[in-house]
Scaffold this motif. Structure first.
Motif, PDB file in Angstrom:
ATOM      1  N   ARG A 305       2.254 -20.700 -11.881  1.00  0.00           N
ATOM      2  CA  ARG A 305       2.132 -20.360 -12.534  1.00  0.00           C
ATOM      3  C   ARG A 305       3.339 -19.280 -13.411  1.00  0.00           C
ATOM      4  NH1 ARG A 305      -2.610 -21.884 -14.933  1.00  0.00           N
ATOM      5  NH2 ARG A 305      -4.026 -22.075 -13.298  1.00  0.00           N
ATOM      6  N   ILE A 306       3.912 -18.939 -12.478  1.00  0.00           N
ATOM      7  CA  ILE A 306       5.796 -18.587 -12.611  1.00  0.00           C
ATOM      8  C   ILE A 306       6.101 -19.866 -13.655  1.00  0.00           C
ATOM      9  CG2 ILE A 306       7.466 -17.565 -11.858  1.00  0.00           C
ATOM     10  CD1 ILE A 306       5.961 -15.929  -9.813  1.00  0.00           C
ATOM     11  N   ALA A 307       6.428 -20.702 -12.470  1.00  0.00           N
ATOM     12  CA  ALA A 307       7.438 -21.778 -13.512  1.00  0.00           C
ATOM     13  C   ALA A 307       6.975 -22.474 -14.611  1.00  0.00           C
ATOM     14  CB  ALA A 307       7.030 -22.813 -12.189  1.00  0.00           C
ATOM     15  N   THR A 308       5.569 -22.266 -14.909  1.00  0.00           N
ATOM     16  CA  THR A 308       4.953 -22.366 -16.233  1.00  0.00           C
ATOM     17  C   THR A 308       5.450 -21.578 -17.918  1.00  0.00           C
ATOM     18  OG1 THR A 308       3.064 -24.036 -15.248  1.00  0.00           O
ATOM     19  CG2 THR A 308       2.995 -23.436 -17.613  1.00  0.00           C
ATOM     20  N   THR A 309       5.190 -20.544 -17.354  1.00  0.00           N
ATOM     21  CA  THR A 309       5.118 -18.470 -18.224  1.00  0.00           C
ATOM     22  C   THR A 309       6.563 -19.161 -18.130  1.00  0.00           C
ATOM     23  OG1 THR A 309       3.504 -17.657 -17.498  1.00  0.00           O
ATOM     24  CG2 THR A 309       5.234 -16.874 -18.009  1.00  0.00           C
ATOM     25  N   LEU A 310       7.742 -19.048 -17.331  1.00  0.00           N
ATOM     26  CA  LEU A 310       9.106 -19.157 -17.336  1.00  0.00           C
ATOM     27  C   LEU A 310      10.442 -20.613 -17.753  1.00  0.00           C
ATOM     28  CD1 LEU A 310      10.494 -16.008 -14.275  1.00  0.00           C
ATOM     29  CD2 LEU A 310       9.028 -16.026 -17.431  1.00  0.00           C
ATOM     30  N   PHE A 311       8.878 -21.342 -18.200  1.00  0.00           N
ATOM     31  CA  PHE A 311      10.091 -22.561 -17.814  1.00  0.00           C
ATOM     32  C   PHE A 311      11.351 -23.305 -17.138  1.00  0.00           C
ATOM     33  CE2 PHE A 311      13.431 -24.203 -20.999  1.00  0.00           C
ATOM     34  CZ  PHE A 311      12.513 -25.748 -21.324  1.00  0.00           C
ATOM     35  N   ILE A 312      10.608 -22.770 -15.777  1.00  0.00           N
ATOM     36  CA  ILE A 312      11.772 -23.379 -15.310  1.00  0.00           C
ATOM     37  C   ILE A 312      10.503 -24.782 -13.365  1.00  0.00           C
ATOM     38  CG2 ILE A 312      13.046 -22.253 -14.719  1.00  0.00           C
ATOM     39  CD1 ILE A 312      11.612 -20.347 -12.498  1.00  0.00           C
ATOM     40  N   SER A 313      10.872 -24.967 -12.988  1.00  0.00           N
ATOM     41  CA  SER A 313       9.715 -25.377 -11.805  1.00  0.00           C
ATOM     42  C   SER A 313      10.028 -24.662 -10.508  1.00  0.00           C
ATOM     43  CB  SER A 313      11.097 -26.752 -11.138  1.00  0.00           C
ATOM     44  OG  SER A 313      12.340 -26.138 -10.510  1.00  0.00           O
ATOM     45  N   VAL A 314       9.292 -25.818 -10.005  1.00  0.00           N
ATOM     46  CA  VAL A 314       8.412 -24.836  -8.691  1.00  0.00           C
ATOM     47  C   VAL A 314       9.203 -24.396  -7.603  1.00  0.00           C
ATOM     48  CG1 VAL A 314       6.796 -24.942  -6.808  1.00  0.00           C
ATOM     49  CG2 VAL A 314       6.014 -25.513  -9.472  1.00  0.00           C
ATOM     50  N   GLU A 315      10.001 -25.321  -7.877  1.00  0.00           N
ATOM     51  CA  GLU A 315      11.125 -24.890  -6.336  1.00  0.00           C
ATOM     52  C   GLU A 315      12.020 -23.562  -7.206  1.00  0.00           C
ATOM     53  OE1 GLU A 315      11.103 -26.111  -3.470  1.00  0.00           O
ATOM     54  OE2 GLU A 315       9.498 -26.918  -3.615  1.00  0.00           O
ATOM     55  N   THR A 316      12.336 -24.286  -8.537  1.00  0.00           N
ATOM     56  CA  THR A 316      13.773 -23.032  -9.111  1.00  0.00           C
ATOM     57  C   THR A 316      12.978 -21.249  -8.764  1.00  0.00           C
ATOM     58  OG1 THR A 316      14.531 -24.117 -10.368  1.00  0.00           O
ATOM     59  CG2 THR A 316      14.494 -22.135 -10.931  1.00  0.00           C
ATOM     60  N   VAL A 317      11.457 -21.335  -8.984  1.00  0.00           N
ATOM     61  CA  VAL A 317      10.687 -20.186  -8.631  1.00  0.00           C
ATOM     62  C   VAL A 317      10.826 -19.354  -7.145  1.00  0.00           C
ATOM     63  CG1 VAL A 317       8.715 -18.994  -8.476  1.00  0.00           C
ATOM     64  CG2 VAL A 317       8.965 -20.757 -10.188  1.00  0.00           C
ATOM     65  N   LYS A 318      10.955 -20.876  -6.402  1.00  0.00           N
ATOM     66  CA  LYS A 318      10.460 -20.050  -4.381  1.00  0.00           C
ATOM     67  C   LYS A 318      12.271 -20.102  -4.963  1.00  0.00           C
ATOM     68  CE  LYS A 318       7.098 -24.010  -3.347  1.00  0.00           C
ATOM     69  NZ  LYS A 318       6.988 -24.756  -2.632  1.00  0.00           N
ATOM     70  N   SER A 319      13.311 -20.699  -5.299  1.00  0.00           N
ATOM     71  CA  SER A 319      14.644 -19.493  -5.027  1.00  0.00           C
ATOM     72  C   SER A 319      14.762 -18.732  -5.255  1.00  0.00           C
ATOM     73  CB  SER A 319      15.237 -21.248  -5.726  1.00  0.00           C
ATOM     74  OG  SER A 319      16.547 -20.696  -5.795  1.00  0.00           O
ATOM     75  N   HIS A 320      13.904 -18.563  -6.573  1.00  0.00           N
ATOM     76  CA  HIS A 320      14.523 -16.940  -7.350  1.00  0.00           C
ATOM     77  C   HIS A 320      13.433 -15.951  -6.537  1.00  0.00           C
ATOM     78  CE1 HIS A 320      16.178 -17.841 -10.443  1.00  0.00           C
ATOM     79  NE2 HIS A 320      15.479 -18.319 -11.501  1.00  0.00           N
ATOM     80  N   VAL A 321      12.560 -15.945  -5.792  1.00  0.00           N
ATOM     81  CA  VAL A 321      11.337 -15.206  -5.077  1.00  0.00           C
ATOM     82  C   VAL A 321      11.680 -15.017  -3.840  1.00  0.00           C
ATOM     83  CG1 VAL A 321       9.532 -15.405  -3.721  1.00  0.00           C
ATOM     84  CG2 VAL A 321       9.171 -16.227  -5.961  1.00  0.00           C
ATOM     85  N   LYS A 322      13.083 -16.444  -3.049  1.00  0.00           N
ATOM     86  CA  LYS A 322      13.828 -15.724  -1.879  1.00  0.00           C
ATOM     87  C   LYS A 322      15.378 -14.652  -1.961  1.00  0.00           C
ATOM     88  CE  LYS A 322      16.284 -18.442   1.768  1.00  0.00           C
ATOM     89  NZ  LYS A 322      16.942 -19.678   1.840  1.00  0.00           N
ATOM     90  N   ASN A 323      15.420 -14.869  -3.335  1.00  0.00           N
ATOM     91  CA  ASN A 323      16.640 -14.256  -4.005  1.00  0.00           C
ATOM     92  C   ASN A 323      16.220 -13.083  -3.692  1.00  0.00           C
ATOM     93  OD1 ASN A 323      18.795 -15.837  -3.985  1.00  0.00           O
ATOM     94  ND2 ASN A 323      18.359 -16.470  -5.527  1.00  0.00           N
TER      95      ASN A 323
END
Length: 354
Positions: A305-323
């Motif tokens: 859902r974050i990926a859809t909302t922010l216009f980024i891929s799921v893998e990119t979201v996972k990277s942001h969450v990790k950071n």
């Protein structure tokens, strides 16, 4: 779960099967039409929605797998595996689109830097935006209480040179006042018929071209999709780039910094790779995107859902969450949420890094 004659449980598995079929068709169509498709942002949003729904459907199927009859489990397991592979393909395709959008922004930056006549640079901006969105585009200059069209692409009629009153309560006025891209609002508050006639639609998004001190102009982009979030995100970056060029085109250092930041936005997995965890009492410094991800995580939103909302891929979201976890010194989401008992109200105290 009940079963049908074909041995496939109902209804969650049927839902997953339908999503798989639809997602596969969308992916194949996108690949076939990539050479001629002009609506990259729409494709990115579509893939994001499919990924989010498939992830939810897979979760629902797995939660109820213990109720599936033994004879049906191999078919269900195969469907789940195929769906997860499709989810990976959708994410990969979305990453390719994101890279294309990044290249488009980089190309605009390079053009604005080297174009002698700034008006020619604005023409190129309109052309590039028309390519990646598939919609008509206007670029205008704001002078006093009016905005005047100075460039366009894909419009129904030539409106360059037309001036429109900057009416209070209009989408244009709100975009400049709130300093963010704003979707068009009810017809009574739209800018007469100029925008509608030029864009061929009364549905559009207005992006402001403003600095901390000055108001420069507006970008209008036709939009017909159900959710303007992704378009607004891209227009925000583009607007910032055009504003930078409008402010000081000779400052190469500022252009370099912007391109570096955009690269981090679209390729965050390479950013902050060696950032250590936070020491006790140390202030957290998050990027703008990391703050947005944190806000959604604190409200229990899934990665898809974050990926859809922010216009980024799921893998990119996972990277942001990790950071974010590393910077906040949290081991997992639960520990992170515990640091913000007010549900994100304290995020405003976190420093934003460049």
């Amino acid at each position: 779960m009940t079963t049908k004659n074909d041995g496939i449980p109902d209804p969650s598995v049927r839902t997953l099967r339908q999503l798989f079929d639809d997602g596969q068709i969308a992916l194949e169509m996108s690949r076939r039409e990539r050479a001629t498709s002009a609506d990259a942002i729409d494709d990115r949003v579509r893939f994001g929605h499919f990924a989010a729904r498939i992830e939810d459907a897979v979760t629902e199927v797995l939660d109820g797998i213990h109720t599936v009859p033994a004879e049906a489990r191999p078919s269900v397991a195969a469907l789940v595996v195929r769906s997860l592979r499709l989810l990976q393909s959708l994410s990969s395709e979305a990453d390719d689109i994101e890279f294309g959008l990044y290249k488009s922004l980089s190309l605009v930056a390079q053009t604005l830097r080297r174009t002698e006549q700034f008006a020619d640079g604005l023409d190129f901006v309109c052309q590039q935006l028309n390519v990646v969105t598939g919609g008509p585009v206007l670029c205008s200059r704001v002078v006093d209480d009016q905005w005047r069209v100075v460039a366009s692409s894909g419009v129904a009629s030539s409106v360059v040179g037309s001036s429109v009153l900057l009416a209070t309560g209009s989408a244009e006025h709100l975009a400049l006042t709130e300093r963010r891209p704003t979707p068009s609002i009810r017809p009574a508050q739209q800018a007469g018929g100029v925008v509608e006639n030029a864009l061929g639609t009364d549905s559009y998004i207005v992006a402001p071209l403003v600095s901390s001190r000055n108001t420069y102009g507006l970008i209008h982009c036709g939009f017909t999709g159900p959710d303007p979030t992704s378009m607004c995100a891209f227009l925000s970056l583009l607007g910032e780039l055009v504003t930078l060029a409008w402010t000081n085109r000779s400052n190469d250092a500022e252009f370099d910094e912007f391109e570096s930041r955009v690269r981090r936005e679209f390729e965050p997995h390479s950013a902050h790779r060696d950032v250590p965890g936070r020491r006790a009492g140390e202030q957290v410094a998050l990027t703008r995107r990391e703050r947005e991800v944190l806000q959604l995580v604190l409200h229990g939103v899934s990665n898809a859902r974050i990926a859809t909302t922010l216009f980024i891929s799921v893998e990119t979201v996972k990277s942001h969450v990790k950071n974010v976890l590393r910077k906040c010194g949290a081991v997992n989401r639960s520990e992170l949420i515990a640091q913000f008992p007010a549900g994100g109200a304290r995020i405003g105290a976190i420093r934003t890094s460049a």
